[in-house]
Scaffold this motif. Structure first.
Motif, PDB file in Angstrom:
ATOM      1  N   PRO A  70      -0.927  -0.997   4.539  1.00 34.56           N
ATOM      2  CA  PRO A  70      -1.840  -1.074   3.646  1.00 34.56           C
ATOM      3  C   PRO A  70      -1.946  -2.388   3.159  1.00 34.56           C
ATOM      4  O   PRO A  70      -0.762  -2.935   2.715  1.00 34.56           O
ATOM      5  CB  PRO A  70      -2.684   0.035   3.355  1.00 34.56           C
ATOM      6  CG  PRO A  70      -1.848   0.850   4.738  1.00 34.56           C
ATOM      7  CD  PRO A  70      -0.571   0.094   4.644  1.00 34.56           C
ATOM      8  N   THR A  71      -3.246  -3.799   3.026  1.00 34.50           N
ATOM      9  CA  THR A  71      -3.030  -4.448   2.560  1.00 34.50           C
ATOM     10  C   THR A  71      -3.625  -4.386   1.043  1.00 34.50           C
ATOM     11  O   THR A  71      -3.458  -5.476   0.233  1.00 34.50           O
ATOM     12  CB  THR A  71      -4.017  -5.991   3.478  1.00 34.50           C
ATOM     13  OG1 THR A  71      -4.798  -5.362   3.857  1.00 34.50           O
ATOM     14  CG2 THR A  71      -2.576  -6.315   4.574  1.00 34.50           C
ATOM     15  N   GLU A  72      -3.965  -3.506   0.944  1.00 30.49           N
ATOM     16  CA  GLU A  72      -3.949  -3.413  -0.756  1.00 30.49           C
ATOM     17  C   GLU A  72      -3.593  -3.333  -1.455  1.00 30.49           C
ATOM     18  O   GLU A  72      -2.184  -3.075  -1.492  1.00 30.49           O
ATOM     19  CB  GLU A  72      -4.871  -2.234  -1.117  1.00 30.49           C
ATOM     20  CG  GLU A  72      -5.637  -1.967  -2.807  1.00 30.49           C
ATOM     21  CD  GLU A  72      -6.865  -1.450  -2.556  1.00 30.49           C
ATOM     22  OE1 GLU A  72      -7.300  -0.919  -3.516  1.00 30.49           O
ATOM     23  OE2 GLU A  72      -6.550   0.058  -1.890  1.00 30.49           O
ATOM     24  N   ILE A  73      -3.126  -4.658  -3.270  1.00 35.34           N
ATOM     25  CA  ILE A  73      -1.745  -4.699  -3.512  1.00 35.34           C
ATOM     26  C   ILE A  73      -3.120  -4.046  -4.953  1.00 35.34           C
ATOM     27  O   ILE A  73      -3.951  -4.697  -5.112  1.00 35.34           O
ATOM     28  CB  ILE A  73      -1.733  -6.268  -3.624  1.00 35.34           C
ATOM     29  CG1 ILE A  73      -1.037  -6.164  -2.006  1.00 35.34           C
ATOM     30  CG2 ILE A  73      -0.259  -6.695  -3.898  1.00 35.34           C
ATOM     31  CD1 ILE A  73      -0.745  -8.295  -1.715  1.00 35.34           C
ATOM     32  N   TRP A  74      -2.519  -3.143  -6.015  1.00 32.17           N
ATOM     33  CA  TRP A  74      -2.276  -3.549  -6.975  1.00 32.17           C
ATOM     34  C   TRP A  74      -1.460  -4.241  -7.672  1.00 32.17           C
ATOM     35  O   TRP A  74      -0.565  -4.381  -7.556  1.00 32.17           O
ATOM     36  CB  TRP A  74      -2.123  -1.630  -7.492  1.00 32.17           C
ATOM     37  CG  TRP A  74      -3.134  -0.646  -6.894  1.00 32.17           C
ATOM     38  CD1 TRP A  74      -4.323  -1.207  -5.894  1.00 32.17           C
ATOM     39  CD2 TRP A  74      -3.866   0.508  -7.422  1.00 32.17           C
ATOM     40  NE1 TRP A  74      -5.417   0.037  -5.651  1.00 32.17           N
ATOM     41  CE2 TRP A  74      -4.412   0.948  -6.422  1.00 32.17           C
ATOM     42  CE3 TRP A  74      -2.958   1.294  -7.555  1.00 32.17           C
ATOM     43  CZ2 TRP A  74      -5.254   2.366  -6.214  1.00 32.17           C
ATOM     44  CZ3 TRP A  74      -3.661   2.767  -8.032  1.00 32.17           C
ATOM     45  CH2 TRP A  74      -4.270   3.555  -7.338  1.00 32.17           C
ATOM     46  N   VAL A  75      -1.603  -4.534  -8.867  1.00 33.42           N
ATOM     47  CA  VAL A  75      -0.933  -4.814  -9.979  1.00 33.42           C
ATOM     48  C   VAL A  75      -0.690  -3.549 -11.015  1.00 33.42           C
ATOM     49  O   VAL A  75      -1.594  -3.158 -12.000  1.00 33.42           O
ATOM     50  CB  VAL A  75      -1.539  -6.253 -10.808  1.00 33.42           C
ATOM     51  CG1 VAL A  75      -0.502  -6.319 -12.095  1.00 33.42           C
ATOM     52  CG2 VAL A  75      -1.453  -7.385 -10.223  1.00 33.42           C
ATOM     53  N   THR A  76       0.742  -2.775 -10.808  1.00 38.49           N
ATOM     54  CA  THR A  76       0.988  -1.645 -12.023  1.00 38.49           C
ATOM     55  C   THR A  76       1.573  -1.976 -13.062  1.00 38.49           C
ATOM     56  O   THR A  76       2.145  -1.147 -13.639  1.00 38.49           O
ATOM     57  CB  THR A  76       2.062  -0.733 -11.014  1.00 38.49           C
ATOM     58  OG1 THR A  76       2.674  -1.464 -10.829  1.00 38.49           O
ATOM     59  CG2 THR A  76       0.593  -0.025  -9.814  1.00 38.49           C
TER      60      THR A  76
END
Length: 269
Positions: free
Chosen positions: A75-81
């Motif tokens: 999956p290509t969703e990226i979060w800045v955590t």
């Protein structure tokens, strides 16, 4: 781990580190692992370059990373955590993170959110909400946007964050502002709550300068700073005079015909 977590609650998401070397981990005959990752996460700290726009996460990073993920069927969703700037007081020891003032922290917070969300972050989490009680000279003590005291009093960054949410809640990014000066940055948005009315966010990297924008159809402009204060933008002889600084200025009132040649459409990937 994935199966155990999903057995408890199928809605829980499994996060994987999203830097290049972690994505390449899947190339070593571990295709079955990729099927268990819901999205990846990054920690875009700036360190000694300081400004959000000087980070490799500005512009090209997300496109490259998402292409790598897509190639591996992840999956290509990226979060800045985790991301932030710290306001600790410097001493004689050289620390890993450079300190910033509380006012700079507020400025960089808004700029960083706008940059990361425009170029590809799905969600963002600031590090951290409340300061740590390690002493004024400890870097970890200053990342919070609330002070460590019994009242949890707010720092400027907390006010800026609240106003950013209020100002950008219904804005959809449509393009990157084509500034004449490489130290000027900005984005064009459509206000989905107001029939797609255009909104411009614009700021300077590290100084102050007036930005002149030719307007033919725009009648009046209103600017809002990061703390919610409004100003009227003067229009003189067909030119809008925008007072730029290190703080994001959010400008509404433009006729879209005046902006259509002043931005690069947002790339979809």
């Amino acid at each position: 781990m994935h199966d155990s977590i999903k057995a408890v609650n199928g809605d829980i998401k499994l996060i994987w580190p999203g830097e290049e070397e972690w994505i390449e981990y899947f190339d070593d005959n571990r295709e079955d692992v990729a099927n268990h990752i819901d999205f990846t996460a990054i920690h875009p700290y700036i360190l000694w370059r300081k400004y959000p726009e000087t980070s490799p996460f500005y512009d090209g990073f997300y496109k490259i990373q998402k292409e790598m993920l897509k190639k591996r069927n992840i999956p290509t969703e990226i979060w800045v955590t985790e991301t932030g700037w710290t306001t600790y007081l410097p001493d004689s020891i050289r620390r890993h993170f450079p300190p910033v003032t509380e006012y700079q922290q507020a400025q960089y917070l808004v700029r960083n959110y706008l940059v990361q969300l425009y170029f590809g972050a799905g969600k963002m989490f600031w590090y951290e909400l409340v300061e740590e009680p390690f002493g004024v000279h400890h870097p970890e003590s200053g990342f919070g946007i609330l002070r460590y005291n019994t009242m949890l009093t707010v720092k400027p960054a907390a006010v800026a964050f609240a106003n950013m949410v209020n100002n950008y809640r219904y804005l959809k990014p449509v393009g990157k502002y084509l500034a004449k000066d490489r130290k000027t940055y900005g984005f064009i948005y459509e206000n989905e709550k107001e029939s797609g009315a255009p909104v411009l966010s614009i700021w300077r990297e590290a100084d102050e300068k007036e930005e002149l924008i030719p307007v033919k159809y725009t009648k009046s402009l209103t600017g809002v700073d990061i703390f919610g204060r409004t100003i009227e933008i003067p229009i003189i002889d067909g030119m809008a005079h925008l007072p730029l600084s290190m703080s994001v200025l959010t400008v509404s009132g433009f006729d879209m015909d005046d902006l259509k040649n002043l931005y690069e459409p947002k790339e979809q990937y």
